[in-house]
Structure formats: structure tokens, C-alpha cells
Design a protein around this motif. Structure first.
Motif, PDB file in Angstrom:
ATOM      1  N   LEU A   1      11.147   9.693  -1.768  1.00 13.06           N
ATOM      2  CA  LEU A   1      10.181  10.711  -2.113  1.00 13.06           C
ATOM      3  C   LEU A   1       9.400  11.162  -0.440  1.00 13.06           C
ATOM      4  N   LYS A   2       9.707  12.336  -0.663  1.00 12.59           N
ATOM      5  CA  LYS A   2       8.630  13.418   0.398  1.00 12.59           C
ATOM      6  C   LYS A   2       7.042  13.668  -0.093  1.00 12.59           C
ATOM      7  N   ILE A   3       6.659  13.236   1.190  1.00  8.76           N
ATOM      8  CA  ILE A   3       4.513  13.747   0.651  1.00  8.76           C
ATOM      9  C   ILE A   3       4.553  14.303   1.805  1.00  8.76           C
ATOM     10  N   TYR A   4       4.405  15.739   1.622  1.00  6.26           N
ATOM     11  CA  TYR A   4       3.858  16.521   2.838  1.00  6.26           C
ATOM     12  C   TYR A   4       2.647  16.555   2.814  1.00  6.26           C
ATOM     13  N   SER A   5       1.677  16.297   3.639  1.00  9.70           N
ATOM     14  CA  SER A   5       0.257  16.413   4.267  1.00  9.70           C
ATOM     15  C   SER A   5      -0.174  15.647   5.721  1.00  9.70           C
ATOM     16  N   LYS A   6      -0.997  16.690   6.173  1.00  6.67           N
ATOM     17  CA  LYS A   6      -1.172  15.986   7.637  1.00  6.67           C
ATOM     18  C   LYS A   6      -2.311  14.508   7.321  1.00  6.67           C
ATOM     19  N   GLN A   7      -2.601  14.592   6.077  1.00  8.23           N
ATOM     20  CA  GLN A   7      -3.067  12.714   5.929  1.00  8.23           C
ATOM     21  C   GLN A   7      -2.146  11.571   6.004  1.00  8.23           C
ATOM     22  N   ALA A   8      -0.686  12.237   6.237  1.00 13.08           N
ATOM     23  CA  ALA A   8       0.150  11.277   6.072  1.00 13.08           C
ATOM     24  C   ALA A   8      -0.320   9.995   6.810  1.00 13.08           C
ATOM     25  N   GLU A   9      -0.259  10.433   8.123  1.00  9.11           N
ATOM     26  CA  GLU A   9      -0.838   9.010   9.897  1.00  9.11           C
ATOM     27  C   GLU A   9      -2.073   8.188   8.783  1.00  9.11           C
ATOM     28  N   LEU A  10      -2.887   8.707   8.304  1.00 11.69           N
ATOM     29  CA  LEU A  10      -4.257   7.926   7.526  1.00 11.69           C
ATOM     30  C   LEU A  10      -3.638   7.826   6.178  1.00 11.69           C
ATOM     31  N   MET A  11      -3.096   7.621   5.516  1.00 15.96           N
ATOM     32  CA  MET A  11      -1.864   7.280   4.659  1.00 15.96           C
ATOM     33  C   MET A  11      -1.285   5.719   4.870  1.00 15.96           C
ATOM     34  N   SER A  12      -0.431   5.860   5.927  1.00 13.10           N
ATOM     35  CA  SER A  12       0.437   5.334   6.182  1.00 13.10           C
ATOM     36  C   SER A  12       0.262   3.638   6.935  1.00 13.10           C
ATOM     37  N   GLY A  13      -1.541   4.102   7.986  1.00 16.09           N
ATOM     38  CA  GLY A  13      -2.323   3.207   8.290  1.00 16.09           C
ATOM     39  C   GLY A  13      -2.437   2.282   7.776  1.00 16.09           C
ATOM     40  N   LEU A  14      -3.104   2.995   6.081  1.00 21.51           N
ATOM     41  CA  LEU A  14      -4.113   2.399   4.722  1.00 21.51           C
ATOM     42  C   LEU A  14      -3.142   1.481   4.417  1.00 21.51           C
ATOM     43  N   ILE A  15      -1.323   2.086   4.142  1.00 17.10           N
ATOM     44  CA  ILE A  15      -0.941   1.155   3.919  1.00 17.10           C
ATOM     45  C   ILE A  15      -0.959  -0.003   4.044  1.00 17.10           C
ATOM     46  N   GLU A  16      -0.261  -0.167   5.428  1.00 15.98           N
ATOM     47  CA  GLU A  16       0.339  -0.959   6.745  1.00 15.98           C
ATOM     48  C   GLU A  16      -1.773  -2.174   6.098  1.00 15.98           C
ATOM     49  N   PHE A  17      -2.452  -1.537   6.266  1.00 17.02           N
ATOM     50  CA  PHE A  17      -3.484  -2.665   6.305  1.00 17.02           C
ATOM     51  C   PHE A  17      -3.939  -3.467   5.198  1.00 17.02           C
ATOM     52  N   CYS A  18      -4.161  -2.326   4.268  1.00 17.99           N
ATOM     53  CA  CYS A  18      -3.614  -2.987   2.389  1.00 17.99           C
ATOM     54  C   CYS A  18      -2.882  -4.330   2.596  1.00 17.99           C
ATOM     55  N   VAL A  19      -1.002  -4.013   3.098  1.00 25.10           N
ATOM     56  CA  VAL A  19      -0.868  -4.843   3.208  1.00 25.10           C
ATOM     57  C   VAL A  19      -0.772  -6.077   3.845  1.00 25.10           C
ATOM     58  N   GLU A  20      -1.976  -6.244   5.160  1.00 29.58           N
ATOM     59  CA  GLU A  20      -1.438  -7.031   6.087  1.00 29.58           C
ATOM     60  C   GLU A  20      -3.005  -7.984   5.012  1.00 29.58           C
ATOM     61  N   LEU A  21      -3.666  -7.150   4.782  1.00 29.91           N
ATOM     62  CA  LEU A  21      -4.801  -7.778   3.682  1.00 29.91           C
ATOM     63  C   LEU A  21      -4.468  -8.891   2.370  1.00 29.91           C
ATOM     64  N   ARG A  22      -3.392  -8.292   2.270  1.00 27.47           N
ATOM     65  CA  ARG A  22      -3.033  -8.782   0.473  1.00 27.47           C
ATOM     66  C   ARG A  22      -2.202  -9.857   0.548  1.00 27.47           C
ATOM     67  N   SER A  23      -1.332  -9.638   1.803  1.00 24.96           N
ATOM     68  CA  SER A  23      -0.469 -10.658   2.288  1.00 24.96           C
ATOM     69  C   SER A  23      -1.110 -11.673   3.194  1.00 24.96           C
ATOM     70  N   ALA A  24      -2.211 -11.644   3.681  1.00 20.15           N
ATOM     71  CA  ALA A  24      -3.384 -13.099   4.392  1.00 20.15           C
ATOM     72  C   ALA A  24      -3.493 -13.577   3.248  1.00 20.15           C
ATOM     73  N   ALA A  25      -4.122 -12.727   2.229  1.00 17.83           N
ATOM     74  CA  ALA A  25      -4.576 -13.670   1.126  1.00 17.83           C
ATOM     75  C   ALA A  25      -4.145 -13.846  -0.057  1.00 17.83           C
ATOM     76  N   GLU A  26      -2.604 -13.578  -0.073  1.00 18.42           N
ATOM     77  CA  GLU A  26      -1.919 -14.224  -1.202  1.00 18.42           C
ATOM     78  C   GLU A  26      -1.241 -14.923  -0.197  1.00 18.42           C
ATOM     79  N   GLY A  27      -1.435 -14.915   0.837  1.00 17.93           N
ATOM     80  CA  GLY A  27      -0.872 -17.139   2.082  1.00 17.93           C
ATOM     81  C   GLY A  27      -2.187 -18.021   2.086  1.00 17.93           C
ATOM     82  N   GLY A  28      -3.337 -17.306   2.236  1.00 21.11           N
ATOM     83  CA  GLY A  28      -4.521 -18.222   1.863  1.00 21.11           C
ATOM     84  C   GLY A  28      -4.355 -18.257   0.633  1.00 21.11           C
ATOM     85  N   THR A  29      -5.749 -18.124  -0.058  1.00 19.75           N
ATOM     86  CA  THR A  29      -5.931 -18.726  -1.963  1.00 19.75           C
ATOM     87  C   THR A  29      -6.053 -17.783  -3.029  1.00 19.75           C
TER      88      THR A  29
END
Length: 471
Positions: free
Chosen positions: A352-380
Motif C-alpha cells: 500500500l502506497k501512502i502519499y504524504s510529505k509526513q512519510a519521513e516522520l511516519m517511518s521514523g516513528l514506526i522504527e522508534f516504536c518497534v525499537e521500544l517494543r522490542s526492547a521491552a518484550e526482550g526484557g520484562t
């Protein structure tokens, strides 16, 4: 939550023109600063050296003014908001400087006209932190904190930003009625109070006819509103007569928030974008429809702005993503979402293609949320949201979330609820990977993600990096 590094704001560009009167122009002497709450009230602060004061310093002052306990210090964050753009700030950011750069940010991240940009002014707001887990909310005891969360949730419900089914918004409306006016009102007083407050104070505007216009007239606005009033008062009576002991305000607030937690996009940061409409008619004419993209610690949700329903909802374990920059004049920033689907009984991958000037912000937030969730699930495990229903539990190993897939993901079910995905209505690129080359199924566009690549036509899921660059 990861303290100082939690934020989703891009690198600070060069300073520009000052835009907001609530953040004073002087950088030396004490100045008045207004920090707005979601309900349009504001905290009035007198700040020394406002030009270089940080979000972290302002947070301390606002918490003191609102009597927010230290145990709830991570619940809220500072945002710069306007009708054109919403950005959550990091603790290290300096709001005054960012307000001076607001026009540059609008040119970078919105499609607004030069005239709209010149007239737009941001306000500094104190709102829910995107990175605060939902599971911790219902452990909050402080009524003031719960009230702030309730106010924000109610605004999102009334604005239609949180799509929900009739039984949900009617129940939430009755709870709001009980919270504002108390329980035990007789029918006459309840009816009078409701008509004085108006339905739009308790039900979404697109439901109660707050938008007006021809649509409301054709639907029989008067009769519809009478029916809505009747149903809302019926729900209120059920609340008033349930239980022998009236609930405390904190219990009602938790009840409202708990219902909102059943909506997968509660707690999301929202972005604007457009997607391709499916080709229709003999000439196969197509266009684009406006969507809101919600991103939280749990996943990504694409919602139809006009119809107020979910088009696609994906947990991080169910998707891969990428962000592509414009290749030429007239091209758009694109956020690519890849997920599993089906074409004529054949398992396929869909893009699915989402056209948006905010795509850079969206991609960065997805990556950061994945990092946070992975770190939390890897711990407690208890550090992540444990209140997600079975249909939203991650599939497979926790480490396979985000850009990496482990095995086949579950099919997305098509249902009538506005909360459920409508994959069949999306114009996606479908393909299968036989291990050697990409094979397109039912191509619908002259150019695709694959033909745009300079390398041979192979595709692999986006990999989550070892560490997230903090800018």
C-alpha cells in the motif's frame, strides 16, 4: 518509556520567523507563556529566559501548576500543534526556537498553500505522550491526571478521529453525560440538560449532525436527532440505575478510558496522507482519497477521513515498511506498507502506497516504536501493553516485529465494524515471491515499486536497524 530520547521530531532547521504570540519574542527577561490543555483551558506560566528554556524545564513547571504527581510524570508530553501540523517534542527541544521555525516545518511536512502557511500559528500543548503504554493508564489513581486523559479522549471521539461503532459512541456519550451532570436526574431534567448542552457535546459531530449541510437535511436531521437524544437518555438511565452504590468520578473516568482502550488507535500520533482509489468505470478513472494514519506502540492504522472507518490496521508483527523520497518534480514522499493478503485464493504480498510529505516522520516513528517494543518484550513483558485483545496480540516471535517477518502472517478479516480493516477496498500492488523473482499479480499501474528500483527486481522486507539514530 525511554526518558530523554522519546520524541518524534526531525532535526532542527535554521531559525525563521516567529509565529506564536503565546511564546514571547523576548529571550532575556521573564515572559508569560501559555501552555494549552486539550479542553482549550491553559496553564499560565511566567518564564525567565523563554528563548532558551527547554521542554524538560517547562514540564516541571506545568506538573507543579497542575499538581501532577511524580508517578505520572511520563503520562504527558509537550506538542506544537496547529490545524496543519502536530508534532510531539523531545525533552531537549526549545519550544520558542521551534515556533520561530514553524513556517519552514510546514513547507517541509505539509501540502498547505503559501497563504495558509503564512497565517498558521502553532500553540504549545500539554497532551498524552505517544510512548506511554495504555496498560499503565488504568493504574493511575490521581483524578486530575485521569481527567486530563479523559478530556483528550473525548475530544478525539467527538471529532471522529477515533472511529467507533454506534454502541461504543453511544455508551461513551452517556458516560460523559453522567460525568458532567451527575447521575440520578429524572427524565424531565435530563432531557432539558441534554438540549441545553446539545448532542454535539456528547456524540461525534458526523453522527449528531454537527456538520450541518445538505447531508443532514436529506437524512432527516430533526427526526434523527430526536432518536439520538432518546437513545442517549436510555443509556444514561442504565448508568443511573446500575448498582446500589454510585461510582466515584475516578471510576467513571477509568470506565470511559477503558472503553477507549478497546479502540486499537487510542494513543496514536496522527498524520495526514492520501492513497490511491481503485480504478472505476469503463475508462478506469481513479483518484486519491484522504486518510489519517495513526501510529502507536502497537501498530499502524489507516483511516478514511470522510467515511470515519478503518481501511487497514496492522500490528508491527504483521507489516514491513519503507519510505521513499521524490525522484522528480511532481513526485511525492511515499510510505510503503507491506502485508500478507490473498488474490483469487493465492497467498500474496500486498503493498500500500501512502502519499504524504509526513512519510519521513511516519517511518521514523514506526522504527522508534518497534525499537521500544522490542526492547521491552526482550526484557520484562509487563512493560508493554498487556491489555490488547486476542485479535491484536503479536503473532510469532516478538523479535520479528516491524521490518522483519517470521513466517506467514495471519489473514486480515473483513467485518462490518468500523474498527476492522477493509483490505478489499484498497488499491494495492499484489505480488508473490517464488524465491527467484518477483511475479506481479493483476497489475493496476503502469509503474510500480519494483520498476522504480535501479537494481534487479528483487525485494526483501525492511530490516530494523541495531540502534535508532537519535537526532
Amino acid at each position: 518509556m525511554e526518558g530523554d530520547e522519546c520524541g518524534r521530531f526531525p532535526p532542527e532547521p535554521s531559525e525563521g520567523k516567529s509565529q506564536r504570540g503565546s511564546v514571547a519574542s523576548s529571550v532575556t527577561r521573564a515572559q508569560d507563556v501559555l501552555v494549552y490543555l486539550v479542553g482549550d483551558s491553559a496553564v499560565h506560566l511566567c518564564v525567565e529566559g523563554v528563548g532558551c528554556v527547554s521542554v524538560q524545564e517547562l514540564c516541571h513547571s506545568v506538573r507543579e501548576a497542575l499538581h501532577i504527581p511524580d508517578s505520572a510524570m511520563d503520562v504527558f508530553a509537550f506538542w506544537l500543534c496547529s490545524p496543519l501540523l502536530e508534532l510531539q517534542l523531545k525533552p531537549k527541544h526549545q519550544p520558542y526556537k521551534l515556533c520561530r521555525q514553524w513556517q519552514d516545518l510546514l513547507y517541509r511536512f505539509t501540502e498547505a498553500s503559501a497563504e495558509d502557511i503564512s497565517q498558521d500559528e502553532p500553540s504549545l500543548q500539554y497532551r498524552r505522550n505517544v510512548f506511554y503504554p495504555k496498560s499503565k493508564e488504568l493504574q493511575i489513581e490521581d483524578e486530575g491526571v485521569l481527567r486530563l486523559l479523559y478530556d483528550e479522549a473525548q475530544v478525539n471521539i467527538l471529532a471522529g478521529r477515533f472511529p467507533c461503532d454506534p454502541e461504543t459512541w453511544m455508551g461513551l456519550g452517556a458516560l460523559s453525560f453522567a460525568l458532567e451532570l451527575g447521575v440520578g436526574l429524572d427524565d424531565q431534567k435530563a432531557t432539558a440538560a441534554l438540549r441545553e448542552k446539545k448532542l454535539t457535546s456528547f456524540l461525534p459531530a458526523h453522527v449528531s449532525g454537527g456538520g450541518g449541510g445538505l447531508f443532514s437535511t436529506l437524512r432527516g436531521k430533526g427526526g434523527r436527532q430526536a432518536g439520538l437524544e432518546h437513545n442517549l437518555l436510555e443509556e444514561y438511565r442504565k448508568i443511573s440505575t446500575s448498582g446500589s452504590t454510585p461510582l466515584e468520578p475516578t471510576q467513571r473516568l477509568r470506565q470511559y478510558l477503558s472503553t477507549c482502550h478497546s479502540l486499537p488507535y487510542y494513543g496514536c500520533a496522527f498524520f495526514s496522507g492520501k492513497i490511491d482509489k481503485p480504478a472505476q468505470g469503463i475508462l478506469h478513472r481513479a483518484g486519491r482519497k484522504a486518510v489519517n494514519v495513526g501510529i502507536s506502540l502497537e501498530g499502524v492504522y489507516v483511516m478514511d477521513v470522510k467515511e470515519k472507518h478503518v481501511l487497514l490496521g496492522l500490528r508491527f508483527s504483521e507489516l514491513s515498511w519503507d519510505h521513499s523520497y521524490p525522484e522528480g518534480e511532481g513526485d511525492s514522499h511515499i510510505l510503503w506498507l507491506e502485508f500478507d493478503g490473498e488474490e483469487a485464493g493465492t497467498p500474496v504480498n500486498k503493498l500500500l502506497k501512502i502519499y504524504s510529505k509526513q512519510a519521513e516522520l511516519m517511518s521514523g516513528l514506526i522504527e522508534f516504536c518497534v525499537e521500544l517494543r522490542s526492547a521491552a518484550e526482550g526484557g520484562t513483558a509487563t512493560e508493554t501493553d498487556g491489555d490488547v485483545g486476542p485479535s491484536h496480540q503479536p503473532a510469532g516471535q516478538a523479535g520479528g516485529s516491524g521490518g522483519e517477518r517470521n513466517g506467514r502472517r495471519g489473514k486480515l478479516h473483513r467485518q462490518s465494524s468500523v474498527v476492522c480493516s477493509r483490505v478489499h477496498t484498497l488499491n494495492t500492488i499484489s505480488y508473490v515471491d517464488n524465491g527467484k523473482e518477483i511475479k506481479r499479480l493483476k497489475p493496476k499501474r503502469a509503474t510500480s515499486f519494483f520498476t522504480r528500483q535501479a537494481q534487479p527486481p528483487t525485494y526483501s522486507a525492511v530490516q530494523v536497524q541495531e540502534s535508532l539514530e537519535q537526532r
